[in-house]
Design a protein around this motif. Structure first.
Motif, PDB file in Angstrom:
ATOM      1  N   PHE A  93      49.125  29.686  38.423  1.00  0.00           N
ATOM      2  CA  PHE A  93      48.455  30.736  38.442  1.00  0.00           C
ATOM      3  C   PHE A  93      47.432  31.071  37.176  1.00  0.00           C
ATOM      4  O   PHE A  93      46.300  31.113  37.374  1.00  0.00           O
ATOM      5  CB  PHE A  93      49.358  32.177  38.402  1.00  0.00           C
ATOM      6  N   LEU A  97      43.294  30.653  37.478  1.00  0.00           N
ATOM      7  CA  LEU A  97      42.494  31.716  37.378  1.00  0.00           C
ATOM      8  C   LEU A  97      41.289  31.099  36.319  1.00  0.00           C
ATOM      9  O   LEU A  97      40.373  31.831  36.191  1.00  0.00           O
ATOM     10  CB  LEU A  97      43.398  32.754  36.460  1.00  0.00           C
ATOM     11  N   GLU A 132      47.181  32.751  44.780  1.00  0.00           N
ATOM     12  CA  GLU A 132      47.063  34.048  44.231  1.00  0.00           C
ATOM     13  C   GLU A 132      45.874  34.242  43.462  1.00  0.00           C
ATOM     14  O   GLU A 132      45.191  35.195  43.561  1.00  0.00           O
ATOM     15  CB  GLU A 132      48.345  34.740  43.999  1.00  0.00           C
ATOM     16  N   ALA A 133      45.852  33.366  42.453  1.00  0.00           N
ATOM     17  CA  ALA A 133      44.857  33.392  41.397  1.00  0.00           C
ATOM     18  C   ALA A 133      43.195  33.291  41.862  1.00  0.00           C
ATOM     19  O   ALA A 133      42.422  34.011  41.421  1.00  0.00           O
ATOM     20  CB  ALA A 133      45.287  32.491  40.394  1.00  0.00           C
ATOM     21  N   LYS A 135      42.577  34.051  44.895  1.00  0.00           N
ATOM     22  CA  LYS A 135      42.182  35.391  45.728  1.00  0.00           C
ATOM     23  C   LYS A 135      41.863  36.219  44.671  1.00  0.00           C
ATOM     24  O   LYS A 135      40.848  37.126  45.064  1.00  0.00           O
ATOM     25  CB  LYS A 135      43.488  35.548  46.618  1.00  0.00           C
ATOM     26  N   LYS A 136      42.465  36.454  43.830  1.00  0.00           N
ATOM     27  CA  LYS A 136      41.974  37.272  42.868  1.00  0.00           C
ATOM     28  C   LYS A 136      40.664  37.174  42.441  1.00  0.00           C
ATOM     29  O   LYS A 136      39.954  38.222  42.111  1.00  0.00           O
ATOM     30  CB  LYS A 136      43.002  37.220  41.553  1.00  0.00           C
ATOM     31  N   ASN A 137      40.023  36.008  42.407  1.00  0.00           N
ATOM     32  CA  ASN A 137      38.626  35.747  42.038  1.00  0.00           C
ATOM     33  C   ASN A 137      37.806  35.755  43.195  1.00  0.00           C
ATOM     34  O   ASN A 137      36.678  35.460  43.015  1.00  0.00           O
ATOM     35  CB  ASN A 137      38.539  34.327  41.103  1.00  0.00           C
TER      36      ASN A 137
END
Length: 265
Positions: A93, A97, A132-133, A135-137
């Motif tokens: 992650f 990120l 998930e990281a 997607k967060k970006n």
């Protein structure tokens, strides 16, 4: 190839796209599709970080040459990131990120609005905190949206003539170190050298050298374990000890992705 058309059409009406290209077949197919639709408005970006093997970096360059797509290399040291180095179960992650931050910064420089990666349907069924990281970006996954499985990616890559269609899946060198054991430059170097040595001696393509507190555990596909006869294992052991491993053994259960963080002894 209906799905290939769907993948190429995914890039319709995208002015400029950046592809996070690792050296694997998944992101290679995404880069191919993007280039087919957008030409020079598609840019491949490869992160030349400390946990990427030289072999993977060279493969990424080769892929871009085959496709004809422009490639940008981003060079940074994730070993400066304490959240990554301490190697907890969410290591990926923090890695992704940080990668996302670099990609977003680069996208702004090149007026790119859309960043994509090579995540596919099969990835969604595994523990992948890195996804998930991303997607967060806000990074998109065209292979997921067009419903590509790993097998379909390989067959499509073969169909379009990508030389790495049958390349074994790989992961960053840090994945050879069990969670909770710190990631260091020294460990990464001996892991990369160790895998190169084993591949050269055995001619095997799928090789993992796990670093368990300085002890090497070699994993290969189960039906190839018999190749480690006495003389070959002795030669490998001697060479791996020369580069810093304390002991060497071959895992009798064979290779399985992510296995190190399920069974670490």
């Amino acid at each position: 190839m209906g799905k290939l058309d769907d993948l190429i059409d995914w890039f319709e009406n995208k002015n400029k796209v950046m592809i996070a290209l690792s050296g694997g077949v998944d992101s290679a197919l995404v880069a191919y599709a993007a280039f087919q639709k957008l030409g020079n408005s598609a840019i491949a970006v490869t992160a030349d970080y400390k946990t990427l093997s030289k072999e993977e970096l060279e493969t990424a360059k080769q892929i871009c040459s085959e496709i004809g797509i422009k490639q940008i290399l981003v060079d940074y040291d994730e070993l400066q990131n304490e959240e990554f180095v301490k190697n907890s179960s969410d290591r990926c992650f923090h890695c992704r990120l940080e990668l996302g931050d670099h990609l977003i910064s680069l996208a702004k420089q090149h007026n790119v609005e859309v960043i994509v990666d090579g995540t596919n349907l099969d990835d969604l069924g595994e523990y992948r905190p890195g996804i998930e990281a991303l997607k967060k970006n806000g990074i998109c996954s065209p292979l997921v949206e067009t419903r590509f499985t790993k097998n379909e990616i390989r067959s499509t890559a073969k169909f379009v003539g990508l030389s790495i269609y049958d390349k074994p899946s790989n992961s960053c060198l840090a994945s050879r170190i069990p969670w909770g054991q710190r990631v260091t430059s020294e460990k990464l170097t001996r892991i990369e050298l160790g895998e190169t040595i084993v591949k050269q001696i055995t001619n095997l393509k799928q090789v993992r050298v796990r670093d368990l507190d300085g002890n090497a555990k070699i994993e290969v596909e189960k039906d190839r374990i018999s190749i480690f006869e006495d003389d070959i294992l002795t030669e490998i052991t001697n060479k791996l000890k020369l580069i810093g491993f304390l002991s060497v053994r071959v895992d009798p259960d064979g290779y399985r992705p992510g296995k190190i963080n399920v069974i670490t002894d």
